[in-house]
Design a protein around this motif. Sequence first.
Motif, short mmCIF file in Angstrom:
data_model
loop_
_atom_site.label_atom_id
_atom_site.label_comp_id
_atom_site.label_asym_id
_atom_site.label_seq_id
_atom_site.Cartn_x
_atom_site.Cartn_y
_atom_site.Cartn_z
N GLU A 118 0.97 -1.36 -6.98
CA GLU A 118 2.13 -2.08 -7.72
C GLU A 118 2.01 -3.20 -8.61
OE1 GLU A 118 5.05 0.22 -7.95
OE2 GLU A 118 4.21 1.87 -6.72
N PRO A 152 -6.00 -4.40 -12.90
CA PRO A 152 -4.80 -3.03 -13.23
C PRO A 152 -3.55 -2.82 -11.90
CG PRO A 152 -7.47 -2.16 -12.24
CD PRO A 152 -7.35 -4.29 -12.52
N THR A 153 -2.95 -1.98 -12.90
CA THR A 153 -2.07 -1.30 -11.39
C THR A 153 -2.00 0.01 -11.30
OG1 THR A 153 -0.12 -2.80 -12.29
CG2 THR A 153 0.75 -0.79 -11.07
N LEU A 154 -3.13 0.39 -10.10
CA LEU A 154 -3.29 1.48 -10.11
C LEU A 154 -1.98 2.12 -9.00
CD1 LEU A 154 -6.96 1.48 -10.20
CD2 LEU A 154 -5.52 1.76 -12.06
N ARG A 155 -0.87 3.01 -10.24
CA ARG A 155 0.38 3.30 -8.94
C ARG A 155 -0.68 4.91 -9.13
NH1 ARG A 155 6.57 3.65 -10.92
NH2 ARG A 155 5.80 1.56 -10.34
N GLY A 156 -0.28 5.15 -6.87
CA GLY A 156 -0.71 6.89 -7.07
C GLY A 156 -2.09 6.58 -6.16
N ILE A 157 -3.18 5.40 -6.55
CA ILE A 157 -3.99 5.31 -6.32
C ILE A 157 -4.21 4.23 -5.52
CG2 ILE A 157 -6.60 5.18 -7.16
CD1 ILE A 157 -5.76 5.91 -10.10
N VAL A 158 -3.88 3.33 -5.65
CA VAL A 158 -3.84 2.42 -4.45
C VAL A 158 -2.71 2.42 -3.90
CG1 VAL A 158 -4.32 -0.19 -4.31
CG2 VAL A 158 -5.97 0.59 -5.68
N ASN A 159 -2.57 2.04 -2.51
CA ASN A 159 -1.70 1.67 -1.49
C ASN A 159 -0.94 0.74 -2.75
OD1 ASN A 159 -2.53 4.14 0.16
ND2 ASN A 159 -3.07 2.98 1.11
N THR A 162 -1.06 -2.79 -0.97
CA THR A 162 -2.66 -3.59 -0.72
C THR A 162 -3.37 -3.67 -2.37
OG1 THR A 162 -3.70 -1.41 -0.85
CG2 THR A 162 -3.24 -2.15 1.06
N ILE A 163 -4.55 -4.33 -1.99
CA ILE A 163 -4.87 -4.90 -3.40
C ILE A 163 -6.53 -3.99 -3.27
CG2 ILE A 163 -5.43 -7.01 -2.85
CD1 ILE A 163 -4.68 -7.93 -5.59
N VAL A 164 -7.33 -3.94 -4.43
CA VAL A 164 -8.75 -3.26 -4.24
C VAL A 164 -9.08 -4.53 -4.27
CG1 VAL A 164 -10.62 -2.67 -5.07
CG2 VAL A 164 -8.30 -1.04 -4.13
#
Lengths: 368, 368
Positions: A118, A152-159, A162-164
């Motif tokens: 998010e 990037p914002t990866l909604r549905g992939i990254v919780n 948190t952050i990758v």
Amino acid sequence: MSLSYESSGVNYDQLDAFKRACQKAARTTAPLLEQHGYSEPATTRGESAYLMEADDHFLAHVEEGLGTKNLVADVVYKQTGKNFYREIAIDTVATMVNDLITCGALPISIAMHAAVGESAWFTDEKRMNSLVEGWAHACKKSNAVWGGGETPTLRGIVNAETIVLAGSAIGKISPKSLRITGEVRDGDQIVFLASSGVQTNGLTLCRKIADQLPQGYQTPIGFGDTRTYGEALLAPSVIYVEFVRECQQRGIPLNYVAHVTGHGWRKLMRLEEPFVYEIANMRPAPALFQFLEKAGPITTKEMYATFNQGVGFAAYVSPDVLEATLDAARSAGYDAWHAGSVKKESTRKAVTIPSLGLAYEGDTLQVR
Amino acid sequence: MSLSYESSGVNYDQLDAFKRACQKAARTTAPLLEQHGYSEPATTRGESAYLMEADDHFLAHVEEGLGTKNLVADVVYKQTGKNFYREIAIDTVATMVNDLITCGALPISIAMHAAVGESAWFTDEKRMNSLVEGWAHACKKSNAVWGGGETPTLRGIVNAETIVLAGSAIGKISPKSLRITGEVRDGDQIVFLASSGVQTNGLTLCRKIADQLPQGYQTPIGFGDTRTYGEALLAPSVIYVEFVRECQQRGIPLNYVAHVTGHGWRKLMRLEEPFVYEIANMRPAPALFQFLEKAGPITTKEMYATFNQGVGFAAYVSPDVLEATLDAARSAGYDAWHAGSVKKESTRKAVTIPSLGLAYEGDTLQVR
């Protein structure tokens, strides 16, 4: 029952099948380098950095990630308000550049990859600014430019919480003679450079141990160290770029170096050619590792097979430059010591620690 | 109410604050290039690729990610058994190399970043092998080597059923005269190269639309196209490397090029200097985009501000090489056409589409 890295939930077999498939397919692309004036050195696949050879230089390419260490920072931040994202950024850069320099390349450019679930992750300005400040600091420590990145914002992939954190580094070896080729010889001496703690490796197991402790990350680690478990885990990784650069500038040939990460001291035998690496001069493991061993509990054998145990980087040098190597490391600001020696014992590949009665044979390390 | 990209949940303001902080800090590291024999060209920050200048060449560095497109592939795979991970891999590589070539650099090396939440993701061999095969194929289409990568398991960070796909690319411009500098002039002509569909951009909104449809991704898109919505979305991105290479080999100077991604056609005015880009020769938007516009519903103005609308790449050239550029594109296998022209209108920056009565002013695009 004692803990092990496998029991903490990372299945290397499944991952390794993918890695092997990647390496096999990747090898078929090597001829494409030719039109760019490069070629692939025979032994680069399976090393920590990918190398490309031109007439008068090598280019090196690394893509690396932090792993799950930021989850520790997240819990500590929530519990204590102490924000360790500056340290987390340094860790991320360190894991890239410490891989890159293993071939003798010095990092030129570092790019950030920061993927959130998010975009609200960035509304915490203190945390966001710490991340940015740490990243820039680590680039400076690595003598490399911060050359862009992707957020990037990866909604549905990254919780969402948190952050990758990951990224890539470009390095160069010039002149070509500065390449670290892995030409280790019987009788070479081993120099260890101290780590600052677990650095970026073994964190899944460390988090499992935190879950078992009544005070979690607030547990004092003891063994003469006044820090809490969380603080000790979050000490930022050491960046070893200046060590390699100092040796290059002083004309000290490094026959091989190892970035001690996943697989702990088994990484000391990363080189394909079989040797026995005998670690005769042992320092006691730093307090954090003694704490982990007891808290797990984890057997001593598993500890050295998983964690760096206070050693973040190792260099193998000819006996006649041993003192010069130690001197170069120390004047570049590193805590370095003479740890042992390399022996040729026919086809045996192993890391041995005689004072602890430990030996790790070559078949316990599959990184190629 | 019609849909927009903001309403689909991506907040660019929060992200942009972070990007701005990164760019500010990153700029302070530029002097570190000097010791490596490089310097930072004045205008490289904010462009799609980071450039480093040496005496006789430029190096280029890109870190990029796929975004959320694989979530579409996951649903389609579950519903139909049709595995699109070969296409997803091509998309990931395409998004990197299509950014890289915007400065005139040709990709030399591509690294993979594939982060899963559980290593079990790789137990589906069909999916895993498709991913590997697609990645290698895309590297070959890009004339670049697959130079390693990173495949971590990030339990607690990445959702168990998904994967984060990203990576980095190294490119080179040699000789230096092949750099695409952005020297656009009043009267330059605009060449468009067709996309294959949405490519890697606007997928959050596309997924939201799928949720609204009774048949979801199985909905036939119509408008003369027999594919389902899922199939049309998952058409792999076009890789435009050969177009730039062909122009370079034929000595055709490209004054500027744009990779049409996020922000749709607003990306056509990415260049800092203000120009008006008038798109006079319009093709109807491909069936997929007509379907999206109707299904959203999405206003036509929002469609061109969000999606590529059938145009994946644009080149701005001097009128005297317009035909040569079209010929180079077509002989390299691309569907290319003359789309419009560039005009100097004092300080106005805009993209205009007279036949649709649309105009996007410069302040609607913030990418620097």
